[in-house]
Structure formats: structure tokens, C-alpha cells
Enzyme design. Structure first.
Site, PDB file in Angstrom:
ATOM      1  N   GLU A 133      -7.190  -5.760  -8.842  1.00  9.78           N
ATOM      2  CA  GLU A 133      -6.485  -4.473  -8.963  1.00  9.78           C
ATOM      3  C   GLU A 133      -6.149  -3.871  -7.609  1.00  9.78           C
ATOM      4  OE1 GLU A 133      -4.376  -1.910 -10.412  1.00  9.78           O
ATOM      5  OE2 GLU A 133      -5.675  -2.482 -12.079  1.00  9.78           O
ATOM      6  N   VAL A 136      -2.642  -4.374  -5.092  1.00  3.97           N
ATOM      7  CA  VAL A 136      -1.346  -3.696  -5.197  1.00  3.97           C
ATOM      8  C   VAL A 136      -1.567  -2.201  -5.380  1.00  3.97           C
ATOM      9  CG1 VAL A 136       0.813  -3.493  -6.486  1.00  3.97           C
ATOM     10  CG2 VAL A 136      -0.275  -5.732  -6.226  1.00  3.97           C
ATOM     11  N   GLY A 191      -2.159   6.570  12.865  1.00  2.00           N
ATOM     12  CA  GLY A 191      -2.951   5.569  12.165  1.00  2.00           C
ATOM     13  C   GLY A 191      -2.314   5.019  10.908  1.00  2.00           C
ATOM     14  N   GLU A 194       0.064  -0.294  11.933  1.00  2.00           N
ATOM     15  CA  GLU A 194      -0.775  -1.182  12.726  1.00  2.00           C
ATOM     16  C   GLU A 194      -0.169  -1.370  14.119  1.00  2.00           C
ATOM     17  OE1 GLU A 194      -3.594  -2.374  11.688  1.00  2.00           O
ATOM     18  OE2 GLU A 194      -3.475  -1.907   9.542  1.00  2.00           O
ATOM     19  N   LYS A 209       3.193  -8.032  -2.707  1.00  2.00           N
ATOM     20  CA  LYS A 209       2.829  -7.233  -3.876  1.00  2.00           C
ATOM     21  C   LYS A 209       3.840  -7.421  -5.006  1.00  2.00           C
ATOM     22  CE  LYS A 209       0.505  -3.888  -0.917  1.00  2.00           C
ATOM     23  NZ  LYS A 209       0.575  -2.565  -0.233  1.00  2.00           N
ATOM     24  N   GLY A 311      -5.778   2.775   2.373  1.00  2.00           N
ATOM     25  CA  GLY A 311      -6.922   3.488   2.930  1.00  2.00           C
ATOM     26  C   GLY A 311      -8.227   2.964   2.367  1.00  2.00           C
TER      27      GLY A 311
END
Length: 437
Positions: A133, A136, A191, A194, A209, A311
Site C-alpha cells: 500500500e 503509491v 526538503g 532530493e 506508481k 514523508g
């Protein structure tokens, strides 16, 4: 609090102690009693695989190991949680875990986009679970509704914003008028991007995805290589301004849908690209680092899933949901959904896919230009919806919005326009999605 069930403990191994892994470990340790009540047996953290054991990692040192190979096959481990990222190393470890009879929970979309079939077959051979789960849209429940809630329905389309970095950049460009380079730099400072943002801004993350979503929605194995991909690095502030004038905004969309091939057969289209989205479409209001996925099914109609797509905490939430399901199955003898690939639909090439287009070009400001441009569109069977001219003299701009046309026809039109003497440059070509026209 529910009394302990008396069932044998469910042993968990965690691979990786980054943002997501640390949060998973925290939840396992701090909410052990609640997890036991929900699962029906104690859920015990057996070990954590890390690259290096150094400094204070915030967990008992005896839980840490650099020997991931041994950890995933230990007799006291029932479920392996993989959150290290990459492809070859986690692929090897997950296969070892599955072949040893362990259920696996992973958030690794890059791995799943290419190797779901191999991993699913290993899970089937040992009759264990493979849950993903978190691969994605972070905390947003999308995989489980597709595999379970909509299992009896026919899904026709899955479309959404599944990359928070690009959505943050495009939202900021739209709000501030800043250009792409400055906004990307700001995303890095905050942040959201990357140090090497290529996977995000060039659409690779979203394509992985999309492959996962298409595989599940249409019961067909789809890999990242099957997904047509464009990124956002060529989007300009002028594109955002033009979108506003058309009552649209620009979003990086992942679109998976059933289409009819030129021979009438049913096929799949899986594609990722920046597109104009009308402001009255539900995806247009998804801003910042948030994600959203819209599912269209025959019986259920349109469903929208919205929330934080990345996150440590949001992703860990999805991981823990999978872990609880896998643990319950261990306790009660059930199994989760297995790979469904019975449909085995072909992938439609991007050239066959029809949509609407926004074409921005620089032209000479002289008589006959508009009619000549319109004639070029007509020659390639691309119907024009609206035309707008901006500026005068050598800096004149012409914006054309088309009706639905195939990608191949539009590409031929753009190539022909570039050869006209009074067209200085075709500066931007974007698709228009979500329009009722």
C-alpha cells in the site's frame, strides 16, 4: 485494553532505519499493546537491518544488525518490512524472505514497477502475503480499495497526482510566478526535492506508481517501461500564465485507462506528463506536496482519494496498515489479495491516445498567418477549438487549443508548423486533461 490472546507472537524484521523505517519502529515499540489487541497476538520487533551500526540510533543496540540476509530468514521472523529503497538489494532480500515463508510489506515502488510478477509468484509459491500500500501515494489508501473494495467492479480509469515534489513545484510556480529553476531550488531548500531530483521532476517516480496502479486496476502486468513518460523540467512560468487565461492550472498527471486500439480491441494506456487541468476539476485544487487519485469505475462512479503522499509518518501509516493485515492473516490463517493478471491486455502506444492540446508558438505578425496555421492543423485532422494571439510584431505569440486528437496527429502537426517560414518557434506543447469537450 484487550487481554493478550495467548497466540504465539508475530515476529517482525525491519529493513532500513531512515525516515520511514524509524517511524515504523517507533510505532511498533510505543503501540505494542494496541497492536496486540488489533492483531490478536503480540507483534514483536525481532531486528532492524542497517548499513552501519554507529552512534545512537534511538533503539536498543541488540536489535540492530548489518546482516540483512540472515535477519530475513530467521526462524523467529514472520513478517519482513522493507523500506530501504533501491532495486537489486531489496529484490534479493524480499525474495529470500518470501522463499523462507515470510510475509513481506514493502514501500518500494521502483522495485514493484519492474518485479511485481516475480515477487508475487514467490509469495504464491509459499502461500504468504505481499503487501505494498505504501508504494503509491503514501498514507492515501489506494491499493487496498482497488484490490478489495472495487474487486467486483470494472475500473475504467485511474488518474492522479502521485508525486509530491512536482506538485509542490508546479503549485509554487502557479502561485508566485517564479520560473522552474528558482522554484526547484526552493523545493530543495525546504526538503521537498532530493539533491538529485531527476526521479521526481522527470516523471520516473510517477511512472513507477502508474505501472503499479495499472497492473492492479486492469488485471494485467504493467512495468515502468510500458508507461509513457514526460517530466516538468520544460514547464515555464509563461505556461502557467497561459493556463490561468484558459481557466486551468498545470499538474503532473499519472493516467491509466482502458482504451480501444485501432483494431477495436481493448487495450491499456499508462502515461505520465504535465497537463493543463480545468480549475473545476477535482485535481486542480490539489496543491503543495499533497497527492490525490481519482478512480472511475462502472458501478461505483468517480471516487477521489486525497492526502499526504510522502514523508516518514504518512508512509509509515500505510506500512503499518499492511503489517497489521499480514499479522492478522498469520494469526487467523487467512491470506491477502494475490496478483490478478488474467486480463493480459496489450499496452496502447502513445501515438494512438487521443486528448486535447495546448500549443504555444511564436509567429510573424502579418496577414495570412492565422489561416495558414489553421490549414496546417486541418491537414493533419486536428480540429481547433480556440485561438488567441498575444503581442505584436516579431514577438507575437499564437496559442491554439485543439479538440481531441491523437498524439501522432498532433506530433505531425507540430513538426509541420516548425517548418513554416513565419513560425519562429513552437515554444510549448501541453495536453489538456479533464475537460468535458
Amino acid at each position: 485494553m484487550t487481554e493478550p490472546s495467548g497466540n504465539a507472537a508475530i515476529g517482525v524484521a525491519v529493513l532500513g532505519l531512515g525516515n520511514v523505517g524509524s517511524e515504523v519502529v517507533r510505532i511498533l515499540r510505543e503501540h505494542a499493546r494496541e497492536l496486540e489487541a488489533r492483531v490478536g497476538a503480540p507483534v514483536v520487533l525481532r531486528g532492524i537491518a542497517v548499513r552501519r551500526i554507529e552512534g545512537d540510533r534511538g533503539v536498543p543496540a541488540e536489535l540492530l544488525t548489518t546482516d540483512a540476509d540472515s535477519l530475513v530468514t530467521r526462524a523467529d521472523v514472520d513478517i519482513v518490512v522493507e523500506v530501504i529503497g533501491g532495486i537489486e538489494v531489496p529484490r534479493k532480500l524480499i525474495l529470500a524472505a518470501l522463499n523462507s515463508g515470510k510475509s513481506v510489506v514493502t514501500a518500494n515502488k521502483a522495485l514493484l514497477a519492474d518485479y511485481t510478477g516475480e515477487l508475487a509468484e514467490a509469495a504464491e509459491n509459499k502461500r504468504v502475503d505481499l503487501y505494498f500500500e505504501a508504494a503509491v501515494a503514501g498514507a492515501i489508501p489506494v491499493i487496498r480499495p482497488l484490490t478489495q473494495s472495487l474487486a467486483g467492479d470494472r475500473v475504467n480509469k485511474v488518474a492522479g497526482i502521485v508525486n509530491g515534489t512536482t506538485n509542490f513545484i508546479l503549485s509554487a510556480m502557479d502561485e508566485t510566478g517564479a520560473d522552474y529553476a528558482d522554484t526547484l531550488a526552493e523545493a530543495g531548500r525546504l526538503g521537498y526535492a532530493e539533491a538529485d531530483p531527476t526521479a521526481d521532476v522527470e516523471g520516473y517516480d510517477a511512472a513507477a506508481k502508474a505501472a503499479i496502479l495499472a497492473s492492479i486496476a486492469f488485471h494485467t502486468r504493467v512495468t515502468a517501461a510500458d508507461v509513457y513518460r514526460e517530466g516538468i523540467s520544460k514547464i515555464t512560468s509563461a505556461d502557467l500564465e497561459a493556463a490561468k487565461s484558459l481557466n486551468c492550472t498545470v499538474k503532473l498527471l499519472s493516467i491509466c485507462e482502458r482504451v480501444n486500439g485501432t483494431d477495436g480491441s481493448e487495450r491499456i494506456s499508462a502515461r505520465v506528463y504535465p497537463a493543463l487541468v480545468p480549475l473545476d476539476h477535482p485535481l486542480a485544487s490539489v496543491n503543495g506536496a499533497f497527492n490525490a487519485v481519482v478512480v472511475e469505475a462502472e458501478a461505483a462512479g468517480r471516487l477521489m482519494f486525497y492526502g499526504q503522499g510522502a514523508g516518514g509518518s504518512p508512509t509509515a501509516s500505510a506500512v503499518m496498515g499492511d503489517l497489521v493485515m499480514a499479522a492478522r492473516n498469520r494469526v487467523h490463517g487467512g491470506r491477502g489479495p494475490r496478483e490478478s493478471k488474467y486480463a493480459d491486455l496489450k499496452i496502447a502506444p502513445i501515438g494512438e491516445i487521443p486528448t486535447r492540446y495546448y500549443v504555444n508558438m511564436q509567429v510573424a505578425d502579418r496577414a495570412g498567418v492565422l489561416s495558414a496555421v489553421a490549414a496546417e492543423f486541418a491537414k493533419h485532422d486536428v480540429s481547433i477549438s480556440t485561438v488567441r494571439q498575444e503581442g505584436i510584431g516579431n514577438g507575437a505569440g499564437l496559442i491554439v487549443v485543439t479538440h481531441r486528437a491523437t498524439d501522432a496527429a498532433l506530433s505531425e502537426t507540430v513538426a509541420a508548423l516548425g517548418k513554416l517560414e513565419f513560425v519562429t518557434a513552437v515554444t510549448s506543447v501541453l495536453r489538456l486533461e479533464g475537460s468535458s469537450e
